[in-house]
Design a protein around this motif. Structure first.
Motif, PDB file in Angstrom:
ATOM      1  N   THR A  73       0.843  -1.194   0.000  1.00 15.64           N
ATOM      2  CA  THR A  73       0.000   0.000   0.000  1.00 15.64           C
ATOM      3  C   THR A  73       0.876   1.240   0.000  1.00 15.64           C
ATOM      4  O   THR A  73       1.890   1.287   0.696  1.00 15.64           O
ATOM      5  CB  THR A  73      -0.907   0.026   1.243  1.00 15.64           C
ATOM      6  OG1 THR A  73      -1.661  -1.189   1.294  1.00 15.64           O
ATOM      7  CG2 THR A  73      -1.868   1.197   1.190  1.00 15.64           C
ATOM      8  N   PHE A 128      -4.587  -0.172  -8.630  1.00 15.91           N
ATOM      9  CA  PHE A 128      -4.035  -1.406  -8.077  1.00 15.91           C
ATOM     10  C   PHE A 128      -3.065  -1.958  -9.115  1.00 15.91           C
ATOM     11  O   PHE A 128      -3.463  -2.298 -10.227  1.00 15.91           O
ATOM     12  CB  PHE A 128      -5.184  -2.384  -7.796  1.00 15.91           C
ATOM     13  CG  PHE A 128      -4.803  -3.580  -6.986  1.00 15.91           C
ATOM     14  CD1 PHE A 128      -5.162  -4.855  -7.399  1.00 15.91           C
ATOM     15  CD2 PHE A 128      -4.107  -3.460  -5.802  1.00 15.91           C
ATOM     16  CE1 PHE A 128      -4.841  -5.972  -6.646  1.00 15.91           C
ATOM     17  CE2 PHE A 128      -3.770  -4.561  -5.036  1.00 15.91           C
ATOM     18  CZ  PHE A 128      -4.142  -5.825  -5.469  1.00 15.91           C
ATOM     19  N   ARG A 144      -1.425  -1.275  -3.871  1.00 15.14           N
ATOM     20  CA  ARG A 144      -2.494  -0.271  -3.964  1.00 15.14           C
ATOM     21  C   ARG A 144      -1.877   1.119  -3.847  1.00 15.14           C
ATOM     22  O   ARG A 144      -1.329   1.462  -2.817  1.00 15.14           O
ATOM     23  CB  ARG A 144      -3.503  -0.491  -2.834  1.00 15.14           C
ATOM     24  CG  ARG A 144      -4.556   0.593  -2.711  1.00 15.14           C
ATOM     25  CD  ARG A 144      -5.649   0.451  -3.730  1.00 15.14           C
ATOM     26  NE  ARG A 144      -6.286  -0.847  -3.658  1.00 15.14           N
ATOM     27  CZ  ARG A 144      -7.072  -1.330  -4.610  1.00 15.14           C
ATOM     28  NH1 ARG A 144      -7.298  -0.605  -5.701  1.00 15.14           N
ATOM     29  NH2 ARG A 144      -7.624  -2.508  -4.481  1.00 15.14           N
ATOM     30  N   GLY A 178      -8.410  -7.060  -3.342  1.00 16.63           N
ATOM     31  CA  GLY A 178      -7.111  -6.794  -2.741  1.00 16.63           C
ATOM     32  C   GLY A 178      -6.042  -7.832  -3.010  1.00 16.63           C
ATOM     33  O   GLY A 178      -4.953  -7.757  -2.429  1.00 16.63           O
TER      34      GLY A 178
END
Lengths: 113, 111
Positions: A10, A88, A109, B40
């Motif tokens: 991230t 992403f 991300r 994700g």
């Protein structure tokens, strides 16, 4: 067995800042490597692919660049991020050269504010 | 221009129902893959089809490659909540290194 890892998982960056995403593959040699970007809940857009060290093919004109300094390392970079770079990012290596099967990393991300 | 068109884009069904997802193109592909992706995470390969007319089964999932190698379908029998996810088809054209993806079908199976 082969593994692929990418990092960071991230990232939150301001507009205009640089970017570096890294991807490494273990357990194979001279893999074809790929960077994709995915908008929320949608398909994958091919950004770059590489068939060998120093060989980079770009698919979409954009604010990003890629490099392959070592056989199993693939890096995605930007000098100045734009808001539209948010997304992403997925690194992948190609398992079977004859059928095009891809194996993906965990994804990164990126949010550009 | 999307070379691989997936339909439907979104599907919400009850547990136990059957469904079919389609992947169509005007181009010929040397192979097509189906992937499933959780939020994700990276996509995970389900199957590869390489021969026109080929049918492959993976438990309750049946994959078919069109005779002309321009299209493919994924059929799920008796869907379960664990089937929920984004299903992506991907293909490689003959002689190339590039794998392109469809926009995906988001499946939601309600218990």
């Amino acid at each position: 067995s082969q593994t692929i890892h990418q990092w960071p998982a991230t990232l939150v960056q301001p507009v205009g800042s640089p970017l570096s995403l890294e991807c490494t593959v273990e357990g194979t040699s001279n893999p074809n490597l790929y960077w994709y970007r995915q908008a929320a809940g949608r398909g994958l857009q091919l950004l770059f692919y590489s068939v060998g060290i120093g060989q980079i093919s770009s698919e979409v004109p954009q604010n990003l660049s890629a490099s392959r300094p070592q056989d199993r390392q693939f890096i995605l970079s930007s000098k100045k991020l734009l808001l539209s770079d948010s997304g992403f990012y997925l690194c992948a290596w190609r398992g079977d050269r004859s059928t095009g099967e891809l194996f993906f990393g965990e994804g990164s991300r990126l949010t550009v504010l | 221009t999307q070379l691989l068109e997936q339909s439907p884009q979104f599907l919400s069904i009850q547990e136990g129902e059957n469904l079919t997802v389609y992947c169509n193109s005007s181009s010929v592909f040397s192979s097509l893959q189906w992937y499933r992706q959780e939020p994700g995470e990276g996509p995970v390969l389900l199957v590869t089809v390489v021969t026109g007319g080929e049918v492959k089964k993976l438990k309750r999932l049946t994959f078919q490659f069109g005779d002309a190698r321009k299209d493919s379908s994924l059929h799920i029998t008796a869907a379960q909540p664990g089937d929920t996810g984004l299903y992506l088809c991907a293909g490689e054209r003959a002689g190339g290194f590039k794998t392109i993806f469809g926009a995906g079908t988001r499946l939601f199976v309600k218990a």
